[in-house]
Design an enzyme around this catalytic site. Structure first.
Site, PDB file in Angstrom:
ATOM      1  N   GLY A 100     -51.501  93.855  27.774  1.00  0.00           N
ATOM      2  CA  GLY A 100     -51.520  92.444  27.415  1.00  0.00           C
ATOM      3  C   GLY A 100     -52.291  92.088  26.154  1.00  0.00           C
ATOM      4  N   ARG A 118     -61.279  88.934  32.828  1.00  0.00           N
ATOM      5  CA  ARG A 118     -60.238  89.236  31.838  1.00  0.00           C
ATOM      6  C   ARG A 118     -58.928  88.495  32.169  1.00  0.00           C
ATOM      7  NH1 ARG A 118     -54.806  91.636  31.842  1.00  0.00           N
ATOM      8  NH2 ARG A 118     -54.564  92.725  29.877  1.00  0.00           N
ATOM      9  N   THR A 172     -45.858  93.788  36.653  1.00  0.00           N
ATOM     10  CA  THR A 172     -45.770  92.361  36.302  1.00  0.00           C
ATOM     11  C   THR A 172     -44.317  91.915  36.437  1.00  0.00           C
ATOM     12  OG1 THR A 172     -47.627  92.338  34.786  1.00  0.00           O
ATOM     13  CG2 THR A 172     -45.844  90.818  34.266  1.00  0.00           C
ATOM     14  N   THR A 227     -44.113  92.405  29.337  1.00  0.00           N
ATOM     15  CA  THR A 227     -44.912  93.193  30.283  1.00  0.00           C
ATOM     16  C   THR A 227     -45.472  94.394  29.547  1.00  0.00           C
ATOM     17  OG1 THR A 227     -44.835  94.683  32.170  1.00  0.00           O
ATOM     18  CG2 THR A 227     -42.737  94.273  31.073  1.00  0.00           C
ATOM     19  N   GLY A 228     -46.732  94.679  29.761  1.00  0.00           N
ATOM     20  CA  GLY A 228     -47.328  95.819  29.076  1.00  0.00           C
ATOM     21  C   GLY A 228     -48.809  95.562  28.863  1.00  0.00           C
TER      22      GLY A 228
HETATM   23  N1  ASP Z   1     -49.155  92.290  30.648  1.00  0.00           N
HETATM   24  C1  ASP Z   1     -49.939  92.312  31.851  1.00  0.00           C
HETATM   25  C2  ASP Z   1     -51.389  92.091  31.481  1.00  0.00           C
HETATM   26  O1  ASP Z   1     -51.833  92.636  30.494  1.00  0.00           O
HETATM   27  C3  ASP Z   1     -49.804  93.588  32.618  1.00  0.00           C
HETATM   28  C4  ASP Z   1     -48.396  94.047  32.883  1.00  0.00           C
HETATM   29  O2  ASP Z   1     -47.465  93.653  32.216  1.00  0.00           O
HETATM   30  O3  ASP Z   1     -48.193  94.825  33.821  1.00  0.00           O
HETATM   31  O4  ASP Z   1     -52.057  91.424  32.210  1.00  0.00           O
END
Ligand code: ASP
Length: 333
Positions: A247, A222, A194, A244-245
């Site tokens: 979500g 989703r 992301t 980022t992570g």
């Molecule tokens: N936060 C993003 C999500 O859950 C994914 C990511 O940060 O890579 O869609």
């Protein structure tokens, strides 16, 4: 506590080393995930994004322009999970989520479930500036994009072989977990890449933006935290955050807003607030990931609890600084 020099510009207290741009290209990356060539390409793309955003700030453009310019470069780079190179859904499609927020006005724009918008961040900005709404999804968002002459592409544009193979691995792991009656694997490697950007312009105004393909193997339409204002993205007069992570946990903790609320209401230093939410609240709830945070005083934070996070910043001198893995030393502004 102030750690640097300040000036008052247009009645606003601004760090003397403003403008500043901070970016991330996603948490979760590990040594061993990347070939030397892939790592070089990712680092080059981070530097290119920092330069593109900095060019806007240097020419006196607002923080929003810098955020959009930096994110556009990262969306176009196939190394990151945003725009071209986005992860695949369970059904083998790319569905993109994005948002942008202007700290000076408190205005925001967001879009989710996009399949044909080449640069989702540009649509988020257009939604913020040219519609009466904050968030649009799917076909409706794309109809608005078309009306606004935002570039649309064939869905195949977003496809990369690397992300396709990631989906095949996730599907195989899911199938074997089901047949062996062990609980399905936690997302772990299901995300990373992301992108996000934060900018502090010469007027002392902040902006934040985030763009993503979401999580590999996602289904049922989703939507993650990236397009949810307050979860994956937030900017106000003092503080800007892009996350980022995993979500779901960023949504449940309203992570981006929570960090800035601690700065604004509790007077917490930015780094402490960012660390408390990303390395405290999120893991306590069962999630993981990272974030970038930028204060109107020019302070920055890059907290994460994964083996790596693509990250970087550029200050008034125009020299890009970037790092990928946890054990790398990123000089701070
Ligand atoms: N936060 C993003 C999500 O859950 C994914 C990511 O940060 O890579 O869609």
């Amino acid at each position: 506590m102030f750690e640097r020099g300040y000036a008052v510009r247009d009645g606003v207290l601004v760090a003397l080393d403003a403008p500043v741009l901070v970016i991330h290209g996603g948490a979760g990356v590990e040594r061993g995930d990347l070939t030397a060539e892939e790592e070089r390409a990712a680092r080059d793309a981070l530097a290119a994004a920092l330069r593109a955003g900095h060019a806007q700030l240097r020419s006196g453009k607002p923080a929003l322009d810098a955020v959009a310019a930096a994110i556009t470069v990262l969306e176009d780079a196939p190394q990151f999970n945003a725009g071209r190179g986005a992860v695949f859904t369970h059904d083998g499609r790319n569905e993109l989520d994005t948002s942008i927020m202007d700290g000076a006005s408190g205005k925001a724009g967001a879009a989710a479930g996009l399949r044909r918008v080449k640069n989702p961040i540009l649509l988020a900005r257009r939604i913020m500036e040219r519609s009466r709404h904050v968030m649009m999804v799917g076909d409706g968002a794309e109809a608005f994009a078309q009306e606004q002459d935002i570039a649309l592409v064939e869905p195949a544009y977003f496809r990369t072989e690397r992300r396709w193979q990631q989906l095949q691995k996730a599907l195989a792991a899911e199938a074997s977990a089901q047949s062996s009656a062990t609980p399905p694997e936690l997302p772990g490697k299901a995300y990373f890449g992301t992108v996000g950007a934060l900018a502090l312009d010469a007027q002392g105004h902040l902006a934040a933006g985030t763009s993503t393909g979401g999580m590999t193997n996602k289904r049922y339409g989703r939507v993650g935290d990236a397009p949810i204002i307050g979860a994956g993205t937030w900017a106000d007069a003092r503080c800007a955050v892009s996350g980022t992570g995993w979500g779901e946990f960023y949504i449940r903790t309203a992570a981006a807003h929570e960090i800035c609320a601690r700065v604004r209401l509790a007077g917490m230093p930015l780094r402490r607030a960012a660390d408390a939410v990303i390395n405290g609240d999120i893991p306590a709830a069962g999630g993981d990931g990272g974030a970038i945070a930028l204060g109107a005083d020019g302070n920055v934070a890059f907290p994460f609890n994964t083996p790596g996070m693509y990250r970087g910043w550029i200050g008034a001198d125009g020299v890009p600084h970037a790092a990928v893995f946890a054990d790398e030393n990123l000089p701070m502004p």
